[in-house]
Structure formats: structure tokens, C-alpha cells
Design a protein around this motif. Structure first.
Motif, PDB file in Angstrom:
ATOM      1  N   ALA A  63       0.941  -0.844   0.455  1.00 30.47           N
ATOM      2  CA  ALA A  63      -0.308   0.011   0.117  1.00 30.47           C
ATOM      3  C   ALA A  63       0.618   1.481   0.031  1.00 30.47           C
ATOM      4  CB  ALA A  63      -0.828   0.131   1.418  1.00 30.47           C
ATOM      5  N   ILE A  64       0.618   2.448  -0.468  1.00 31.91           N
ATOM      6  CA  ILE A  64       0.827   3.334  -0.051  1.00 31.91           C
ATOM      7  C   ILE A  64       0.067   4.375   0.090  1.00 31.91           C
ATOM      8  CG2 ILE A  64       1.383   5.916  -1.671  1.00 31.91           C
ATOM      9  CD1 ILE A  64       1.944   4.276  -4.174  1.00 31.91           C
ATOM     10  N   ALA A  65       0.830   5.160   1.468  1.00 30.66           N
ATOM     11  CA  ALA A  65      -0.248   5.967   2.605  1.00 30.66           C
ATOM     12  C   ALA A  65       0.915   6.923   2.854  1.00 30.66           C
ATOM     13  CB  ALA A  65      -0.077   4.974   3.564  1.00 30.66           C
ATOM     14  N   PRO A  66       0.389   7.826   3.318  1.00 29.12           N
ATOM     15  CA  PRO A  66       1.992   8.725   4.165  1.00 29.12           C
ATOM     16  C   PRO A  66       2.479   8.559   5.032  1.00 29.12           C
ATOM     17  CG  PRO A  66      -0.547   9.399   4.756  1.00 29.12           C
ATOM     18  CD  PRO A  66      -0.466   8.146   4.054  1.00 29.12           C
ATOM     19  N   TRP A  67       3.888   9.170   4.768  1.00 23.03           N
ATOM     20  CA  TRP A  67       4.777   8.780   6.157  1.00 23.03           C
ATOM     21  C   TRP A  67       4.331   9.623   7.043  1.00 23.03           C
ATOM     22  CZ3 TRP A  67       8.552   5.621   7.284  1.00 23.03           C
ATOM     23  CH2 TRP A  67       9.330   5.825   8.777  1.00 23.03           C
ATOM     24  N   LYS A  68       4.565   9.085   8.337  1.00 25.51           N
ATOM     25  CA  LYS A  68       4.485   9.647   9.580  1.00 25.51           C
ATOM     26  C   LYS A  68       5.855   9.706  10.481  1.00 25.51           C
ATOM     27  CE  LYS A  68       0.952  10.419  13.585  1.00 25.51           C
ATOM     28  NZ  LYS A  68      -0.248  10.099  13.737  1.00 25.51           N
ATOM     29  N   ASP A  69       5.936  10.824  10.738  1.00 20.70           N
ATOM     30  CA  ASP A  69       7.445  11.044  12.093  1.00 20.70           C
ATOM     31  C   ASP A  69       7.297  10.201  12.892  1.00 20.70           C
ATOM     32  OD1 ASP A  69       9.315  11.461  10.208  1.00 20.70           O
ATOM     33  OD2 ASP A  69       8.540  14.042  10.936  1.00 20.70           O
ATOM     34  N   GLY A  70       7.249   9.337  13.683  1.00 15.34           N
ATOM     35  CA  GLY A  70       6.827   8.786  15.023  1.00 15.34           C
ATOM     36  C   GLY A  70       6.058   7.467  15.315  1.00 15.34           C
ATOM     37  N   LEU A  71       5.806   7.105  13.889  1.00 17.97           N
ATOM     38  CA  LEU A  71       5.446   5.816  13.347  1.00 17.97           C
ATOM     39  C   LEU A  71       6.562   4.457  13.286  1.00 17.97           C
ATOM     40  CD1 LEU A  71       1.915   5.807  12.318  1.00 17.97           C
ATOM     41  CD2 LEU A  71       2.706   5.697  14.383  1.00 17.97           C
ATOM     42  N   SER A  72       7.054   3.776  14.406  1.00 19.67           N
ATOM     43  CA  SER A  72       7.760   2.944  14.269  1.00 19.67           C
ATOM     44  C   SER A  72       7.669   1.337  13.516  1.00 19.67           C
ATOM     45  CB  SER A  72       8.734   2.533  15.602  1.00 19.67           C
ATOM     46  OG  SER A  72       7.790   1.445  16.205  1.00 19.67           O
ATOM     47  N   PHE A  73       8.604   1.316  12.667  1.00 18.28           N
ATOM     48  CA  PHE A  73       7.825  -0.225  11.430  1.00 18.28           C
ATOM     49  C   PHE A  73       9.321  -1.122  11.482  1.00 18.28           C
ATOM     50  CE2 PHE A  73       5.433   2.871  10.392  1.00 18.28           C
ATOM     51  CZ  PHE A  73       4.024   2.813   9.734  1.00 18.28           C
ATOM     52  N   PRO A  74       9.302  -2.066  11.877  1.00 13.30           N
ATOM     53  CA  PRO A  74       7.970  -3.043  11.862  1.00 13.30           C
ATOM     54  C   PRO A  74       6.697  -2.351  12.742  1.00 13.30           C
ATOM     55  CG  PRO A  74      10.055  -3.990  12.173  1.00 13.30           C
ATOM     56  CD  PRO A  74      10.342  -3.212  11.291  1.00 13.30           C
ATOM     57  N   ARG A  75       5.661  -3.028  13.357  1.00 12.66           N
ATOM     58  CA  ARG A  75       4.719  -3.189  14.270  1.00 12.66           C
ATOM     59  C   ARG A  75       3.622  -4.263  13.777  1.00 12.66           C
ATOM     60  NH1 ARG A  75       4.089   2.259  15.168  1.00 12.66           N
ATOM     61  NH2 ARG A  75       2.108   1.619  16.294  1.00 12.66           N
ATOM     62  N   VAL A  76       3.117  -4.918  15.245  1.00 14.83           N
ATOM     63  CA  VAL A  76       2.269  -5.312  14.660  1.00 14.83           C
ATOM     64  C   VAL A  76       0.678  -4.438  15.004  1.00 14.83           C
ATOM     65  CG1 VAL A  76       1.173  -7.570  15.550  1.00 14.83           C
ATOM     66  CG2 VAL A  76       3.403  -6.999  14.367  1.00 14.83           C
ATOM     67  N   HIS A  77       0.189  -4.126  14.443  1.00 19.56           N
ATOM     68  CA  HIS A  77      -1.741  -3.521  14.578  1.00 19.56           C
ATOM     69  C   HIS A  77      -2.268  -4.367  15.288  1.00 19.56           C
ATOM     70  CE1 HIS A  77      -4.053   0.231  15.007  1.00 19.56           C
ATOM     71  NE2 HIS A  77      -4.421  -0.519  14.352  1.00 19.56           N
ATOM     72  N   GLN A  78      -2.539  -4.391  16.746  1.00 16.58           N
ATOM     73  CA  GLN A  78      -4.340  -5.314  16.573  1.00 16.58           C
ATOM     74  C   GLN A  78      -5.126  -4.441  17.262  1.00 16.58           C
ATOM     75  OE1 GLN A  78      -2.197  -7.627  20.019  1.00 16.58           O
ATOM     76  NE2 GLN A  78      -2.546  -9.418  18.686  1.00 16.58           N
ATOM     77  N   SER A  79      -6.411  -4.711  16.964  1.00 18.37           N
ATOM     78  CA  SER A  79      -7.473  -3.602  17.350  1.00 18.37           C
ATOM     79  C   SER A  79      -9.112  -5.051  17.384  1.00 18.37           C
ATOM     80  CB  SER A  79      -7.754  -2.207  16.353  1.00 18.37           C
ATOM     81  OG  SER A  79      -8.544  -2.480  14.992  1.00 18.37           O
ATOM     82  N   LYS A  80      -9.923  -4.001  18.011  1.00 17.04           N
ATOM     83  CA  LYS A  80     -11.242  -4.961  18.199  1.00 17.04           C
ATOM     84  C   LYS A  80     -12.026  -3.864  16.673  1.00 17.04           C
ATOM     85  CE  LYS A  80     -15.543  -6.139  20.417  1.00 17.04           C
ATOM     86  NZ  LYS A  80     -16.110  -5.934  21.416  1.00 17.04           N
ATOM     87  N   MET A  81     -12.513  -4.636  15.409  1.00 14.14           N
ATOM     88  CA  MET A  81     -13.168  -3.811  14.820  1.00 14.14           C
ATOM     89  C   MET A  81     -15.128  -4.443  15.050  1.00 14.14           C
ATOM     90  SD  MET A  81     -10.470  -4.525  11.601  1.00 14.14           S
ATOM     91  CE  MET A  81     -11.916  -3.773  10.693  1.00 14.14           C
ATOM     92  N   VAL A  82     -15.630  -3.606  14.215  1.00 17.36           N
ATOM     93  CA  VAL A  82     -16.904  -3.588  14.086  1.00 17.36           C
ATOM     94  C   VAL A  82     -17.322  -3.285  13.211  1.00 17.36           C
ATOM     95  CG1 VAL A  82     -16.765  -3.106  16.936  1.00 17.36           C
ATOM     96  CG2 VAL A  82     -17.243  -1.744  15.972  1.00 17.36           C
TER      97      VAL A  82
END
Length: 310
Positions: free
Chosen positions: A182-201
Motif C-alpha cells: 500500500a502507498i500511504a503517508p509517512w508519519k514521523d513518530g511511527l516505528s516500523f516494523p510493527r504489529v497493529h491489533q484492534s477490535k473492529m466492528v
């Protein structure tokens, strides 16, 4: 007044698949309509009296045993009527899919942006499933999994209906490794690699999803493949398969996918504007084939090009 249940047939039908399109049916609810025609005029008024009467005259709507319904056929609650769904002035999708692999049971396709997977809404013949059925003259083709209309890349179909469940169970057991870009903005302060978890509804609009507090039910592994100024090319590996999962996860981090019409806010329908495809690509898929027991690995030949003109 509530509309009757209308679905693509999942029950034995008196009508065959026609031009790749499976027949649909409607249940006849309790009511005092003297004829089925009167019921149709009441419940499907948007179609119009002239079109409904023409379809009846042509024998295009039948009962449970395949007998044509006419203007005087009495109404009987609890029965089903069968017909072929039609879409007036269906828009042409000017992009073609490419077959990556085919054997006796499995069909792997490189889907373009904007092409819907299956009939829904304003799209019927201009869908990947119906195009494939027509091109391969095989009415038994069924999707094993799905991609959003806006997403391009690798998607699989089964050619043998009785084996579809074996492939689908691979996804249920999380034995399929899917990789997206995916192409998306670069955001300072976000570190990669990372794992994102959340509850989706389900979201506030019936086609969207959202994150809420609670036990996570979605997980995505994220890394950066390249950075170019204020933008980056991300690699995404979903460990779960929630609707719009990758789009919601990136938007929640403040880096929504370029040209996303739903997230972070829903934009007006672009209609026939194909100039800004969602910059999300199902790059590859890998699994152990449950029929041949071979390792399968398929890679899209497509490339994201959303940075052009920015």
C-alpha cells in the motif's frame, strides 16, 4: 413497507445459470395481494409496471417448479418465485483481469482495481466472477475468498464446487499467508516494523468498519519497503481477515491509504472516474494446496502507481 428477502440462489433452482449469472429468488410473504403481479407492482415499484409486465409476458419469472408466472397467477404466501436479476445501464469497467494459474480445481487471477468480485448493487455482468464464467464457459466457478472492488491483486476461485470448502478452510485456519502493498503517508513518530491489533466492528455507514475499545479481533503485521518524501510503500501481512482490515488499520494510525474513498471519511461516489485507484495491492498468496499437497505461491504482476501526479 419491508421488502421481501431477495438473494442469489443457494437452494435448488428451476432455472439454470445463464451467461454466468445464477438465478435469484424472492419469498412471498403473508399478504392480501390477489395475484403475484399485484405483489410485484407493490414491492418492486421502482422497476416499473411496463418492465414487470414485459418480463412476465416473456416468461422470465417462474414458480418453484419452473412454470412461468403470468398476470393472473394467484398469490400464495410462503412460495418462492425465481428470476434473473437485471441491471439497467450497467457501467462498463474498462480493465481486465489476468489468469495467473489454472488446474483442474484451482483458478488464480490477478484482479484489476475497480472491478467488483461478484454481482451486487449496480454491477452484474461487469464483475470478475461473471466475466470468468463466460470466458471459461464454466458456470461452476466460485470465489474462495474476496477482495474489495477498490483493491487489485491476487484472488482465488474454485473450479470444482465440492472442493471449495477445502480451500476455504485454509483461510479459516489461518494457513494462508497473504501479503499486500500500500502507498500511504509517512508519519514521523511511527516505528516500523510493527504489529497493529484492534477490535473492529461495523461502522456508522453500512459499508464501513471502525475500531472500538475491547479485545482485539484483528491483527496486521506492517513494515516499510521504501520511503519517498512524505509518502511510503508499506508491506502489510494480515493475520486475520476482517472486512476492510488493512484500510481501517492504516487510517487509525493516521496514515490512510492513498485514494481511499471510505477512510478516514467516506467521500462521494466517484461514478465512472477511474483516475485515482485505491493504492492497495494483494501482492502475493502462499499456502499448501489441500488437494495436491504442493506449496502454492502466486504473485501479482501489477504495480501501484498512485504517486504519479502528486
Amino acid at each position: 413497507m419491508k421488502k421481501p428477502a431477495v438473494r442469489l440462489c443457494d437452494l435448488p433452482s428451476p432455472l439454470p445459470v445463464r451467461d454466468g449469472i445464477a438465478p435469484s429468488y424472492a419469498w412471498l410473504p403473508e399478504g392480501n395481494w390477489p395475484t403475484i403481479y399485484a405483489f410485484l407492482l407493490d414491492r418492486f415499484a421502482v422497476i416499473g409496471e411496463s418492465i414487470l409486465s414485459k418480463r412476465l409476458a416473456n416468461g422470465e419469472i417462474v414458480d418453484e417448479v419452473g412454470l412461468p408466472i403470468d398476470l393472473l397467477t394467484p398469490y400464495k404466501a410462503g412460495k418462492r418465485i425465481w428470476y434473473y436479476r437485471e441491471v439497467e445501464a450497467e457501467p462498463r469497467i474498462p480493465f481486465e483481469a489476468e489468469i495467473l494459474f489454472q488446474d483442474a480445481h484451482l483458478l488464480v487471477v490477478d484482479k484489476p482495481h475497480f472491478l467488483p468480485m461478484s454481482p451486487a448493487g449496480n454491477y452484474l455482468k461487469e464483475t470478475l466472477l461473471i466475466r470468468l464464467r463466460a470466458a471459461l464457459n464454466n458456470q461452476d466457478i466460485t470465489p474462495i475468498h474476496r477482495l474489495d472492488r477498490e483493491t487489485a491483486g491476487v484472488v482465488m476461485f474454485c473450479l470444482t464446487p465440492e472442493l471449495r470448502g477445502k480451500y476455504q478452510r485454509l483461510f479459516e485456519a489461518r494457513e494462508v499467508q497473504k501479503t499486500y502493498e500500500a502507498i500511504a503517508p509517512w508519519k514521523d513518530g511511527l516505528s516500523f516494523p510493527r504489529v497493529h491489533q484492534s477490535k473492529m466492528v461495523d461502522g456508522d455507514h453500512f459499508v464501513t468498519m471502525k475500531e472500538v475499545p475491547g479485545e482485539p479481533n484483528s491483527e496486521t503485521e506492517m513494515s516499510v519497503l521504501a520511503r519517498f518524501g512524505d509518502w511510503a510503500l508499506y508491506q502489510l501481512k494480515p493475520h486475520t481477515g476482517r472486512k476492510h482490515q488493512l484500510r481501517v488499520h492504516l487510517a487509525s494510525l493516521g496514515i490512510p491509504i492513498l485514494h481511499d474513498p471510505f477512510y478516514p471519511i467516506m467521500l462521494p461516489d466517484k461514478g465512472d472516474d477511474f483516475s485515482k485507484p485505491l493504492q492497495l495491492l494483494a501482492r502475493s498468496i502462499e499456502f499448501i494446496d489441500p488437494i495436491t499437497h504442493m506449496t502454492r505461491h502466486f504473485v501479482s504482476k501489477r504495480h501501484l502507481n498512485g504517486m504519479e501526479g502528486l
